[in-house]
Structure formats: C-alpha cells, structure tokens
Design a protein around this motif. Sequence first.
Motif, PDB file in Angstrom:
ATOM      1  N   LYS A   2      10.178   5.294  -0.645  1.00  0.00           N
ATOM      2  CA  LYS A   2      11.131   6.349  -0.863  1.00  0.00           C
ATOM      3  C   LYS A   2      10.669   7.677  -0.315  1.00  0.00           C
ATOM      4  O   LYS A   2       9.513   7.927  -0.146  1.00  0.00           O
ATOM      5  CB  LYS A   2      11.322   6.396  -2.368  1.00  0.00           C
ATOM      6  N   THR A   3      11.611   8.543   0.003  1.00  0.00           N
ATOM      7  CA  THR A   3      11.231   9.846   0.515  1.00  0.00           C
ATOM      8  C   THR A   3      11.704  10.936  -0.375  1.00  0.00           C
ATOM      9  O   THR A   3      12.711  10.829  -0.992  1.00  0.00           O
ATOM     10  CB  THR A   3      11.861  10.079   1.873  1.00  0.00           C
ATOM     11  N   MET A   4      11.032  12.059  -0.332  1.00  0.00           N
ATOM     12  CA  MET A   4      11.433  13.163  -1.160  1.00  0.00           C
ATOM     13  C   MET A   4      12.256  14.159  -0.399  1.00  0.00           C
ATOM     14  O   MET A   4      12.179  14.255   0.797  1.00  0.00           O
ATOM     15  CB  MET A   4      10.231  13.844  -1.682  1.00  0.00           C
ATOM     16  N   GLU A 149      19.571  11.826  -4.296  1.00  0.00           N
ATOM     17  CA  GLU A 149      19.023  10.576  -4.824  1.00  0.00           C
ATOM     18  C   GLU A 149      18.436  10.766  -6.207  1.00  0.00           C
ATOM     19  O   GLU A 149      17.793  11.778  -6.497  1.00  0.00           O
ATOM     20  CB  GLU A 149      17.929  10.042  -3.886  1.00  0.00           C
ATOM     21  N   VAL A 150      18.668   9.772  -7.059  1.00  0.00           N
ATOM     22  CA  VAL A 150      17.989   9.649  -8.347  1.00  0.00           C
ATOM     23  C   VAL A 150      17.477   8.219  -8.434  1.00  0.00           C
ATOM     24  O   VAL A 150      18.232   7.265  -8.183  1.00  0.00           O
ATOM     25  CB  VAL A 150      18.934   9.943  -9.526  1.00  0.00           C
ATOM     26  N   ALA A 151      16.200   8.056  -8.745  1.00  0.00           N
ATOM     27  CA  ALA A 151      15.627   6.713  -8.750  1.00  0.00           C
ATOM     28  C   ALA A 151      14.553   6.585  -9.819  1.00  0.00           C
ATOM     29  O   ALA A 151      13.995   7.581 -10.297  1.00  0.00           O
ATOM     30  CB  ALA A 151      15.035   6.383  -7.378  1.00  0.00           C
ATOM     31  N   SER A 152      14.275   5.344 -10.179  1.00  0.00           N
ATOM     32  CA  SER A 152      13.146   5.010 -11.056  1.00  0.00           C
ATOM     33  C   SER A 152      12.262   4.024 -10.309  1.00  0.00           C
ATOM     34  O   SER A 152      12.756   3.048  -9.730  1.00  0.00           O
ATOM     35  CB  SER A 152      13.629   4.382 -12.364  1.00  0.00           C
ATOM     36  N   ASP A 153      10.941   4.277 -10.311  1.00  0.00           N
ATOM     37  CA  ASP A 153       9.965   3.423  -9.626  1.00  0.00           C
ATOM     38  C   ASP A 153       9.033   2.798 -10.656  1.00  0.00           C
ATOM     39  O   ASP A 153       8.715   3.409 -11.673  1.00  0.00           O
ATOM     40  CB  ASP A 153       9.139   4.237  -8.634  1.00  0.00           C
ATOM     41  N   GLU A 168      12.199  -0.555  -7.490  1.00  0.00           N
ATOM     42  CA  GLU A 168      12.841   0.707  -7.837  1.00  0.00           C
ATOM     43  C   GLU A 168      14.341   0.506  -8.029  1.00  0.00           C
ATOM     44  O   GLU A 168      14.955  -0.347  -7.387  1.00  0.00           O
ATOM     45  CB  GLU A 168      12.593   1.749  -6.752  1.00  0.00           C
ATOM     46  N   ASP A 169      14.889   1.285  -8.944  1.00  0.00           N
ATOM     47  CA  ASP A 169      16.334   1.380  -9.118  1.00  0.00           C
ATOM     48  C   ASP A 169      16.778   2.670  -8.456  1.00  0.00           C
ATOM     49  O   ASP A 169      16.296   3.752  -8.814  1.00  0.00           O
ATOM     50  CB  ASP A 169      16.701   1.423 -10.610  1.00  0.00           C
ATOM     51  N   VAL A 170      17.689   2.591  -7.502  1.00  0.00           N
ATOM     52  CA  VAL A 170      18.062   3.732  -6.683  1.00  0.00           C
ATOM     53  C   VAL A 170      19.559   4.003  -6.781  1.00  0.00           C
ATOM     54  O   VAL A 170      20.368   3.069  -6.724  1.00  0.00           O
ATOM     55  CB  VAL A 170      17.701   3.492  -5.202  1.00  0.00           C
ATOM     56  N   ALA A 171      19.918   5.270  -6.904  1.00  0.00           N
ATOM     57  CA  ALA A 171      21.305   5.710  -6.762  1.00  0.00           C
ATOM     58  C   ALA A 171      21.319   6.804  -5.709  1.00  0.00           C
ATOM     59  O   ALA A 171      20.677   7.848  -5.889  1.00  0.00           O
ATOM     60  CB  ALA A 171      21.856   6.225  -8.085  1.00  0.00           C
ATOM     61  N   ASN A 172      22.012   6.564  -4.601  1.00  0.00           N
ATOM     62  CA  ASN A 172      22.143   7.553  -3.537  1.00  0.00           C
ATOM     63  C   ASN A 172      23.485   8.266  -3.680  1.00  0.00           C
ATOM     64  O   ASN A 172      24.519   7.613  -3.890  1.00  0.00           O
ATOM     65  CB  ASN A 172      22.066   6.865  -2.165  1.00  0.00           C
ATOM     66  N   TYR A 173      23.447   9.608  -3.562  1.00  0.00           N
ATOM     67  CA  TYR A 173      24.637  10.420  -3.833  1.00  0.00           C
ATOM     68  C   TYR A 173      25.140  11.135  -2.587  1.00  0.00           C
ATOM     69  O   TYR A 173      24.363  11.534  -1.711  1.00  0.00           O
ATOM     70  CB  TYR A 173      24.324  11.460  -4.913  1.00  0.00           C
ATOM     71  N   ASP A 180      25.827   4.628  -2.729  1.00  0.00           N
ATOM     72  CA  ASP A 180      25.379   3.238  -2.753  1.00  0.00           C
ATOM     73  C   ASP A 180      24.069   3.164  -3.515  1.00  0.00           C
ATOM     74  O   ASP A 180      23.576   4.173  -4.034  1.00  0.00           O
ATOM     75  CB  ASP A 180      25.206   2.672  -1.335  1.00  0.00           C
ATOM     76  N   HIS A 181      23.530   1.968  -3.593  1.00  0.00           N
ATOM     77  CA  HIS A 181      22.243   1.734  -4.257  1.00  0.00           C
ATOM     78  C   HIS A 181      21.228   1.179  -3.255  1.00  0.00           C
ATOM     79  O   HIS A 181      20.314   0.439  -3.637  1.00  0.00           O
ATOM     80  CB  HIS A 181      22.420   0.782  -5.438  1.00  0.00           C
ATOM     81  N   ALA A 182      21.396   1.553  -1.988  1.00  0.00           N
ATOM     82  CA  ALA A 182      20.498   1.057  -0.946  1.00  0.00           C
ATOM     83  C   ALA A 182      19.057   1.431  -1.272  1.00  0.00           C
ATOM     84  O   ALA A 182      18.763   2.556  -1.663  1.00  0.00           O
ATOM     85  CB  ALA A 182      20.894   1.644   0.403  1.00  0.00           C
ATOM     86  N   GLY A 183      18.157   0.493  -1.093  1.00  0.00           N
ATOM     87  CA  GLY A 183      16.756   0.711  -1.411  1.00  0.00           C
ATOM     88  C   GLY A 183      16.340   0.109  -2.735  1.00  0.00           C
ATOM     89  O   GLY A 183      15.151   0.019  -3.037  1.00  0.00           O
TER      90      GLY A 183
END
Length: 426
Positions: A2-4, A149-153, A168-173, A180-183
């Motif tokens: 993931k990227t910041m 993006e909001v995610a849990s790793d 990771e659980d990912v939500a892309n905004y 989507d939830h890509a990643g």
Amino acid sequence: MKTMRIHRADGAKPSTEWSQNAGGRSRPGRGPRTRRTTALATGIASTLMVGALSGVATAGATPAAAKPTNGRVDLYTPTFSNPLNITNPLFPKGPSKISQTVALGTEPDTKLRFEATQLDQTRTIAWNGKNIMTRVTSFVAYHNGRLVEVASDFYAQDDKGAVWYFGEDVANYDNGVIKDHAGTWLAGKDGPPGMIMPAKPKVGDVFRPENAAPLVFEEATVEADNLTVPGPSGAVKGAIRVRSVLLDGTVEEKIFAPRYGEFRAEVKSANELYFVALAVPTDSAAGPVPAELSALIRGAYRDFGDAAKGNWVRAARTTDRMNDAWEVYKDHHQVPSLLKKQMNDALKALGNTVRAKSSVAARQAAIDVSTATLDLQLRYRGQDSVDTDRLTVWKKQLQLDTAVGDAGAIAGDRVTIHAIKARINH
C-alpha cells in the motif's frame, strides 16, 4: 501492498528529508505505501498463478518485468508461538513501539499524506490449518487533502523474528464514495502470507511481502544495509535499502529504518516520493505542549471564524501573532524538517489569503495551519488526544465544504471523521 498519501495541508516537494511509496502499495508502518494495485499483466497470468499461490515455501515465478533473483529467505513455513510480540526493529508494531506515523510526499500535481495508526486490536486469521493472531494497523491516505483510501493491515511475527503480512481490507474512495476494494486480500483465502521483513535482513536477501497474484504481488531485494539516514529527530543508524518489483513490473525503492519501519519510498517512473515526517513514540518530545503550539491552534480557530465573518482586521492581527509564536517555537525547539516546511507553507498561505480578504481560501488556510499544528503537537500528546482534536479540524472542514456546496468533499469529510473516530475507539 500500500502507498500513503498526503492531506490537504501544504504542498511543495519534500526538501531534505524522505518520501515513501510502494508498488502494490507502500506505507509508513507496513510502512506507508502507495496504492498501486493493478490487473495482472497479459501473458504472465498463468505463470504467476501457479507459483505465487502455491504456498509460502514455493518459489513461484517472478513478474515478466523483473530479473531472476536468488537468495529467497522466505522459503520456509513459519511458526507463530507469540505472533503479537513484534520486536523486529525494522518493522515495529504494537502501540508501545509505534503509535502513529505521519508521512508526507508528492507525485505530479498531487500532495500526499498518509496516517498509519497502530490499533490496540487483533484479528485472528486461519492459515495452514492454524488460527494466527495478527496486529491491526489503520491506514488513511489523502491526495491534495481529499480522502482516497481507508484500510486495515494485518501483521504477525514468526518464531525466527521475521514479520509476515497477512493481508489488508481496503476501501478506495472517489469524491467521498467507495470506488472499489482493489488491493484487498487475506492470507489463507487468497494466498499465503508474505514476509514483509526478515529477522536479520542483509544484502542479497530476497523475499515477497505480497504473494497472492493476481490480486497482489511484490518481490523485494535488499540492496544495502547498515545505512545511516537523516530522520525527523536526527540521524538514524542501521537502515536498509530495498528494491521492490510489483505485479505490473513497477519498481519501487524503499528505506526501512529502526524504530520507524518503512521510512522512505520512491517510484521514479511515476515521479512519486514520500517520507516519514514524524513517528511517535520514536520522535516524541518531553514535557507539555509548548505555549507557542497552543497559541497557533487557537489562532487558527479564531482566523477560521473571523474569515467567515469578514473580520479582516482582527484576522490580520491574529495571523501576525501566530507567525511570532512560530518563530519563537522554531528558535527553541528542534523541528522535523517536513513538518517545518508544512507549517511555513500553511502560515504563508494564511497571511496571503487574509490580506486578499478571500473568505473561502483563508478558512482553508486556517484549517491547514491547524493540521500542521496538530502534527507538531503529536510529539507531546497521546495519539488519541491529538486525533480527538483532528475531529474538530475535520468538522471545520465539513463546515467549509458545506458552505461551498462541494458534495464530493462533504461526503469525504464525513468518511474521514468516521475513520478517525474508529481508530480512537480502538
């Protein structure tokens, strides 16, 4: 991985410090990481599927864009007797080791901000016939101040001292709405866990932090060790430099440093770079919050209100006092260079917009000064305490975006407020 990404505050490129990014995604903590999840490239699908999904102990295949490598150190089946005790200095996890990391950076036309927060929370993941307890990191990414993006790793340390990435659980905004939830991926369901940091990495070591093609893939090679790098609070010894190749062939260069984890990341092909601007408790400072930082936050709140009312005379006086307080603070305290630049830019913008009597721009600049101030206060206060004040700042952002009528920004503000509340509750 993931990227910041950066928040709405300042803007220019990081000066003398660092940047971070990653292919699948990089981030401080896992470190920051740039979200760069891509579809599997044509022609390599079958090769990757056979190799990457066959298990941790299977070498698999490398993406077509990567050169063959030797020295894989992750080709064993890890055991986890005490998985939550993550003591690896190059990937510190657990609230006592890293509470929160703020990373700042740039890519073309985009300011990046990433906030990685270690939660006092665990998640049990079933893999290889066992239930493995993992630590959870909350990751929030912003582009030009907008939530993306909001995610849990999920991480665990094996009995040899290596740290493994369990997904990771990912939500892309996009404009405040989930795109989507890509990643998103999970060990045991989509593939094996990936070694994100060897126990004692050395030059030539090769490992795969993500090994779940076609969802995610990253192969990392240690290119240098025992480095000394400039950190937010001074020189940091014992760092390593890693070259990663991602699923789509993207190459990312990273620095991992003791007591920080992922510290700097760069994707040269995308002109993307970010650095850890501050990590606590690593960069915590002794004593209470200095009076100058308290004066800055009060002044920013006051200017926000005065700009809305058109009280420009008082706003100008307040801004002058804020600049005086900042000069005093800089004279008496060591200030991390990225945070110094962030505050300098925010105060300059506030002064310019107040003089121009631009209500919306001045209110936004006051919000940016507030964000910069809270980043500095993080050195003196607990993460939950600062996050509580971040909620106040984001509510002001919501007020401003509502006044402007920006529906996408309003939706994003609400999601951000919810994400910050969630990490406080944990």
